[in-house]
Design a protein around this motif. Structure first.
Motif, PDB file in Angstrom:
ATOM      1  N   SER A  98       0.836  -1.192   0.000  1.00 35.60           N
ATOM      2  CA  SER A  98       0.000   0.000   0.000  1.00 35.60           C
ATOM      3  C   SER A  98       0.871   1.242   0.000  1.00 35.60           C
ATOM      4  N   THR A  99       0.349   2.352  -0.519  1.00 37.64           N
ATOM      5  CA  THR A  99       1.082   3.610  -0.489  1.00 37.64           C
ATOM      6  C   THR A  99       1.266   4.121   0.938  1.00 37.64           C
ATOM      7  N   ILE A 127       6.218   3.818  -3.226  1.00 40.24           N
ATOM      8  CA  ILE A 127       5.213   2.983  -3.882  1.00 40.24           C
ATOM      9  C   ILE A 127       4.286   3.906  -4.671  1.00 40.24           C
ATOM     10  N   SER A 128       4.289   3.759  -5.977  1.00 44.16           N
ATOM     11  CA  SER A 128       3.504   4.644  -6.834  1.00 44.16           C
ATOM     12  C   SER A 128       2.082   4.131  -6.996  1.00 44.16           C
ATOM     13  N   ALA A 129       1.169   5.065  -7.221  1.00 46.55           N
ATOM     14  CA  ALA A 129      -0.225   4.710  -7.498  1.00 46.55           C
ATOM     15  C   ALA A 129      -0.749   5.639  -8.576  1.00 46.55           C
ATOM     16  N   PRO A 130      -1.533   5.122  -9.522  1.00 46.40           N
ATOM     17  CA  PRO A 130      -2.059   5.970 -10.608  1.00 46.40           C
ATOM     18  C   PRO A 130      -3.213   6.841 -10.121  1.00 46.40           C
ATOM     19  N   SER A 152      -8.032  11.897  -8.106  1.00 47.27           N
ATOM     20  CA  SER A 152      -7.687  11.383  -6.781  1.00 47.27           C
ATOM     21  C   SER A 152      -6.994  10.031  -6.866  1.00 47.27           C
ATOM     22  N   GLY A 153      -6.468   9.612  -5.685  1.00 50.72           N
ATOM     23  CA  GLY A 153      -5.954   8.257  -5.527  1.00 50.72           C
ATOM     24  C   GLY A 153      -4.550   8.012  -6.006  1.00 50.72           C
ATOM     25  N   GLY A 154      -3.773   9.070  -6.318  1.00 50.06           N
ATOM     26  CA  GLY A 154      -2.435   8.861  -6.870  1.00 50.06           C
ATOM     27  C   GLY A 154      -1.322   9.158  -5.890  1.00 50.06           C
ATOM     28  N   ASN A 181      -5.165  12.354   1.481  1.00 49.15           N
ATOM     29  CA  ASN A 181      -6.481  11.813   1.842  1.00 49.15           C
ATOM     30  C   ASN A 181      -6.443  10.852   3.028  1.00 49.15           C
ATOM     31  N   GLY A 182      -5.300  10.743   3.695  1.00 53.16           N
ATOM     32  CA  GLY A 182      -5.204   9.886   4.870  1.00 53.16           C
ATOM     33  C   GLY A 182      -5.053   8.416   4.557  1.00 53.16           C
ATOM     34  N   MET A 183      -5.028   8.054   3.278  1.00 52.10           N
ATOM     35  CA  MET A 183      -4.886   6.658   2.864  1.00 52.10           C
ATOM     36  C   MET A 183      -3.580   6.440   2.106  1.00 52.10           C
ATOM     37  N   GLY A 184      -2.650   7.374   2.280  1.00 47.49           N
ATOM     38  CA  GLY A 184      -1.351   7.233   1.644  1.00 47.49           C
ATOM     39  C   GLY A 184      -1.280   7.758   0.232  1.00 47.49           C
ATOM     40  N   SER A 185      -2.307   8.435  -0.241  1.00 44.91           N
ATOM     41  CA  SER A 185      -2.307   8.970  -1.597  1.00 44.91           C
ATOM     42  C   SER A 185      -2.835  10.397  -1.585  1.00 44.91           C
ATOM     43  N   PHE A 186      -2.862  11.024  -2.755  1.00 46.30           N
ATOM     44  CA  PHE A 186      -3.242  12.426  -2.856  1.00 46.30           C
ATOM     45  C   PHE A 186      -4.496  12.595  -3.718  1.00 46.30           C
ATOM     46  N   ASP A 187      -5.287  13.625  -3.360  1.00 46.44           N
ATOM     47  CA  ASP A 187      -6.375  14.110  -4.197  1.00 46.44           C
ATOM     48  C   ASP A 187      -5.943  15.454  -4.762  1.00 46.44           C
TER      49      ASP A 187
END
Length: 267
Positions: A98-99, A127-130, A152-154, A181-187
């Motif tokens: 996970s990010t 750890i990258s996320a799209p 969101s979600g990247g 967003n508190g889940m390890g990713s950005f909006d």
């Protein structure tokens, strides 16, 4: 692979550890293998414990492995791990990464009957996320027209570029926010405010430099204008229609009342 780090206690050169992370480019959902090894294998029989120190949501956490009693323990409860131990190295597999794990990591080797501990160099774990494809909506604030682009979600922070469909870049009156967003990713929330041509096609592109990908959404400002007027006109038409029906019903009831009065007078 990181270079082995040598430590000296007093004047003697002691063993040192290396940390190798594979794959080197990690995507969210992938498995990560972190291998902690001795560069000098002559003392590997004295290994009693290996610890991987990870960063979880900005807080330090650890995963321990005790090869002499074949036991695994950890204080990071929400990640799935698997540990393999050989005579000269131990490998930690983090499953479905996970990010939230983005941060600094290292491994530390401990030895029996000794206070000696050999950490590896610090390693940055990314750890990258799209990002999801952006959505564009139009707004009117204090009489000024603006377009808003949301994605969101990247991870990590993506770049935002506003442009016409023909490729001409728009740079004036652009405001962009990257919100954790508190889940390890950005909006991403980006707005552009300027005197747009009524028939212009405006595009918002979110660019992921690590993945070398971009996601683009375009909108026709004339269509946005028509939709905005449609949103105003439809409720107005509904209200007007309701008023007309109410007026007709009222007039009909008045006429019926007058007709009944006339009939009674004739009686």
């Amino acid at each position: 692979m990181l270079l082995c780090l040598m430590f000296s206690l007093d004047t003697a050169v002691k063993q040192f550890a290396s940390l190798t992370i594979t794959p080197s480019h990690v995507m969210a959902g992938d498995d990560i293998v972190m291998t902690c090894a001795l560069c000098n294998r002559s003392s590997d029989s004295r290994i009693t414990k290996v610890i991987w120190v990870l960063s979880v949501n900005g807080e330090p956490g650890y995963v321990e492995y005790f090869p002499d009693i074949n036991k695994e323990d950890q204080n990071i409860q929400h990640i799935q791990t698997k540990v393999e131990y050989k005579s000269d190295k131990a490998s930690l597999t983090v499953q479905n990464a996970s990010t939230l794990l983005n941060g600094i990591c290292r491994c530390i080797i401990f030895f029996k009957d000794s206070n000696e501990e050999l950490p590896s160099l610090l390693s940055q774990l990314t750890i990258s996320a799209p990002y999801i494809p952006p959505e564009i909506t139009s707004h009117s604030i204090t009489g000024k027209e603006s377009l808003q682009c949301i994605s969101s979600g990247g991870y990590p922070e993506g770049q935002v570029m506003w442009h016409y469909r023909n490729g001409s870049i728009l740079t004036k009156s652009v405001s962009t926010q990257h919100i954790s967003n508190g889940m390890g990713s950005f909006d991403i929330n980006s707005t552009i405010s300027l005197g747009l041509q009524k028939d212009a096609e405006i595009c918002c592109s979110v660019i992921h430099t690590v993945l070398q990908k971009n996601w683009t959404t375009c909108t026709d400002t004339a269509a946005q204008e028509r939709r905005r007027w449609h949103m105003i006109a439809v409720p107005f038409a509904v209200v007007a229609f309701a008023l007309i029906i109410a007026l007709l019903l009222y007039c009909t009831s008045v006429k019926e009342a007058d007709r009944m009065k006339l009939w009674k007078c004739k009686q």
